[in-house]
Scaffold this motif. Sequence first.
Motif, PDB file in Angstrom:
ATOM      1  N   PHE A   1       0.824  -1.201   0.000  1.00  9.50           N
ATOM      2  CA  PHE A   1       0.000   0.000   0.000  1.00  9.50           C
ATOM      3  C   PHE A   1       0.862   1.257   0.000  1.00  9.50           C
ATOM      4  N   THR A   2       0.277   2.342  -0.477  1.00 11.91           N
ATOM      5  CA  THR A   2       0.898   3.666  -0.362  1.00 11.91           C
ATOM      6  C   THR A   2       0.151   4.467   0.698  1.00 11.91           C
ATOM      7  N   PHE A   3       0.874   5.396   1.310  1.00 10.51           N
ATOM      8  CA  PHE A   3       0.304   6.297   2.316  1.00 10.51           C
ATOM      9  C   PHE A   3       0.620   7.713   1.886  1.00 10.51           C
ATOM     10  N   ASN A   4      -0.414   8.509   1.634  1.00 12.65           N
ATOM     11  CA  ASN A   4      -0.231   9.899   1.218  1.00 12.65           C
ATOM     12  C   ASN A   4       0.121  10.743   2.440  1.00 12.65           C
ATOM     13  N   ILE A   5       1.314  11.336   2.432  1.00  4.76           N
ATOM     14  CA  ILE A   5       1.807  12.059   3.599  1.00  4.76           C
ATOM     15  C   ILE A   5       0.952  13.285   3.909  1.00  4.76           C
ATOM     16  N   GLU A   6       0.424  13.938   2.884  1.00  3.24           N
ATOM     17  CA  GLU A   6      -0.360  15.150   3.109  1.00  3.24           C
ATOM     18  C   GLU A   6      -1.771  14.845   3.577  1.00  3.24           C
ATOM     19  N   THR A   7      -2.414  13.837   2.976  1.00  3.51           N
ATOM     20  CA  THR A   7      -3.825  13.569   3.265  1.00  3.51           C
ATOM     21  C   THR A   7      -4.046  12.408   4.228  1.00  3.51           C
ATOM     22  N   GLY A   8      -3.061  11.535   4.366  1.00  4.47           N
ATOM     23  CA  GLY A   8      -3.234  10.353   5.201  1.00  4.47           C
ATOM     24  C   GLY A   8      -3.955   9.209   4.508  1.00  4.47           C
ATOM     25  N   GLU A   9      -4.261   9.370   3.228  1.00  2.00           N
ATOM     26  CA  GLU A   9      -4.968   8.320   2.495  1.00  2.00           C
ATOM     27  C   GLU A   9      -4.077   7.096   2.301  1.00  2.00           C
ATOM     28  N   GLN A  10      -4.632   5.935   2.588  1.00  2.00           N
ATOM     29  CA  GLN A  10      -3.921   4.680   2.370  1.00  2.00           C
ATOM     30  C   GLN A  10      -4.578   3.943   1.214  1.00  2.00           C
ATOM     31  N   LYS A  11      -3.752   3.504   0.242  1.00  2.40           N
ATOM     32  CA  LYS A  11      -4.285   2.896  -0.969  1.00  2.40           C
ATOM     33  C   LYS A  11      -3.539   1.607  -1.276  1.00  2.40           C
ATOM     34  N   THR A  12      -4.271   0.512  -1.421  1.00  3.83           N
ATOM     35  CA  THR A  12      -3.661  -0.771  -1.787  1.00  3.83           C
ATOM     36  C   THR A  12      -3.318  -0.765  -3.271  1.00  3.83           C
ATOM     37  N   ILE A  13      -2.065  -1.157  -3.607  1.00  2.20           N
ATOM     38  CA  ILE A  13      -1.657  -1.183  -5.018  1.00  2.20           C
ATOM     39  C   ILE A  13      -1.324  -2.587  -5.509  1.00  2.20           C
ATOM     40  N   HIS A  14      -1.180  -3.557  -4.581  1.00  2.00           N
ATOM     41  CA  HIS A  14      -0.837  -4.912  -5.021  1.00  2.00           C
ATOM     42  C   HIS A  14      -1.207  -5.907  -3.928  1.00  2.00           C
ATOM     43  N   LYS A  15      -1.835  -7.020  -4.335  1.00  2.18           N
ATOM     44  CA  LYS A  15      -2.186  -8.093  -3.413  1.00  2.18           C
ATOM     45  C   LYS A  15      -1.517  -9.383  -3.867  1.00  2.18           C
ATOM     46  N   ALA A  16      -1.122 -10.206  -2.895  1.00  2.22           N
ATOM     47  CA  ALA A  16      -0.451 -11.450  -3.237  1.00  2.22           C
ATOM     48  C   ALA A  16      -0.425 -12.383  -2.033  1.00  2.22           C
ATOM     49  N   THR A  17      -0.214 -13.664  -2.291  1.00  2.00           N
ATOM     50  CA  THR A  17       0.131 -14.595  -1.216  1.00  2.00           C
ATOM     51  C   THR A  17       1.626 -14.857  -1.224  1.00  2.00           C
ATOM     52  N   ASP A  18       2.342 -14.200  -2.165  1.00  2.00           N
ATOM     53  CA  ASP A  18       3.799 -14.176  -2.081  1.00  2.00           C
ATOM     54  C   ASP A  18       4.173 -13.283  -0.901  1.00  2.00           C
ATOM     55  N   TRP A  19       5.352 -13.512  -0.366  1.00  2.00           N
ATOM     56  CA  TRP A  19       5.842 -12.719   0.765  1.00  2.00           C
ATOM     57  C   TRP A  19       6.465 -11.448   0.199  1.00  2.00           C
ATOM     58  N   LEU A  20       5.810 -10.304   0.394  1.00  2.00           N
ATOM     59  CA  LEU A  20       6.246  -9.026  -0.171  1.00  2.00           C
ATOM     60  C   LEU A  20       7.188  -8.329   0.807  1.00  2.00           C
ATOM     61  N   ASN A  21       8.368  -7.963   0.327  1.00  2.00           N
ATOM     62  CA  ASN A  21       9.376  -7.404   1.228  1.00  2.00           C
ATOM     63  C   ASN A  21      10.343  -6.506   0.457  1.00  2.00           C
ATOM     64  N   HIS A  22      11.274  -5.865   1.190  1.00  2.00           N
ATOM     65  CA  HIS A  22      12.394  -5.115   0.606  1.00  2.00           C
ATOM     66  C   HIS A  22      11.902  -4.055  -0.368  1.00  2.00           C
ATOM     67  N   ILE A  23      10.816  -3.385  -0.032  1.00  2.00           N
ATOM     68  CA  ILE A  23      10.167  -2.437  -0.942  1.00  2.00           C
ATOM     69  C   ILE A  23      10.934  -1.112  -0.941  1.00  2.00           C
ATOM     70  N   GLN A  24      11.226  -0.598  -2.135  1.00  2.00           N
ATOM     71  CA  GLN A  24      12.032   0.614  -2.264  1.00  2.00           C
ATOM     72  C   GLN A  24      11.481   1.520  -3.357  1.00  2.00           C
ATOM     73  N   PHE A  25      11.353   2.801  -3.034  1.00  2.00           N
ATOM     74  CA  PHE A  25      11.087   3.793  -4.071  1.00  2.00           C
ATOM     75  C   PHE A  25      12.396   4.161  -4.762  1.00  2.00           C
ATOM     76  N   SER A  26      12.313   4.505  -6.029  1.00  2.00           N
ATOM     77  CA  SER A  26      13.455   5.037  -6.764  1.00  2.00           C
ATOM     78  C   SER A  26      13.924   6.339  -6.128  1.00  2.00           C
TER      79      SER A  26
END
Length: 466
Positions: free
Chosen positions: A242-267
């Motif tokens: 999910f993403t979290f909008n710093i200004e508004t506080g909105e949380q939005k799911t962008i990807h679902k999986a039963t894979d183990w999601l980790n090591h997430i990095q923005f460019s």
Amino acid sequence: MKPACMKYSWLAALVAGVALAGCQPAAETTVASTVTAEKATLEGETTPIPKDWVDPDTGHRIVRLSEEPGSRSLYFHQNAYTAEGDKMVISVDNPRGVAVVDLTDLSVKRIYEHPDAGILFVGKRTRSVYLTQIARQNGEVVHPKNELQTPTQLLRVNLDTGEVTELGAIPKGKIHSINSDETLLIGAFAEHAYNMEAGPRDSRFEARYEAVGPDGKPLTFAEAKEVRINERLEARIPMEMFTFNIETGEQKTIHKATDWLNHIQFSPNDPEQIMYCHEGPWHKVDRIWTIRADGMGQQKVHHRSMNMEIAGHEFFDASGERIFYDLQTPRGEVFWLASYDLKTGERVWRHMPRDYWSVHFNISPDGSVFAGDGGDHEMVARAEDGKWIYLFRDEPINDVAGISAPNAAELIKPAVLKAERLVNMQQHDYRLEPNVTFTPDGKWVVFRSNMHGPVHVYAVEVGVAN
């Protein structure tokens, strides 16, 4: 008016032999004084930990940046530095909190304390450190037995003023990264928690993994970690990124999986570009992926070509255009530092001998050199002499007599890594990963170590200019 010596940064001052305090000539650091400093003074007294010394095996100067035992630098791909390069953050204990190292004078100052505070990263636009803090009610953690479901507060603390800004909270999961314009945070959560560790952590290490092999005997730390990670993967717990909008506080799911999601990095430069991994035993998963902040454009970065091939511990370079990763073909036998260019598709594989393999690699801000933090004989490379902090330079393997294959432009470009040893890590226990990073000027490599007992943060001079 500041004395003339203040024109030196702390890095330049150390090289030039200028003492920032009082502008008197700095005392010369010798190998002999270092050896003396590392010995116990008298029986029963605490062994002094040197503040700076020259490594007798490498000739490189090392400086201890932290003042308090239990201090740690950040994970290798989490930004710890201001854009101006004048400050970096470290975590501190007893009490737990955040400290700022001023890289102009080497002073260290606590700016925030809380028993549940956790450092995420530094945002370069606002000169702030982002933190998580477990939500409490009447002084008690809301859900103490289920960490992944515990509401987490998000804070921003200005490194110059100490001003604290509350950004909101996420109901569960954890935050992994921040985008380049500081508008979005990204994180992930699982439907339920899964504990892989055998018990409380030792203060000198990062994790506690225990398991027994088919013969009933205890496995090494590295092997036990593989077993526990595989068990977590096979649980196939539903997860959401999910993403979290710093200004508004909105949380939005962008990807679902039963894979183990980790090591997430923005460019570091593209505020919409994300890299993440499918966590698990590296020889079992297709690990490295990219996706856009709107959830579109999912792409696998590395395609396995042989059984037991592994790729992982991925990271962006400073431009955000290239992804680098540890590649082994097959696992534990042939070692490469590989890269993939997101714009051109170019792939480069840099070969290294077994002893050069490192738990983590990193790249200097100008992209000219790499660093590695080595590893011990129990790890995947089974190195005989791998306990060093390294500096690497890559050399391309060129065509012979200018003759190349007709489709050379489509093929992987080979290269080799040439190493220079920076720090002897023989006394370091690799259950604590050193996590090397370059300072913004590219002249020093920062790492954490328990080489003297307690965990401290150190910097070794490499003399590499931008």
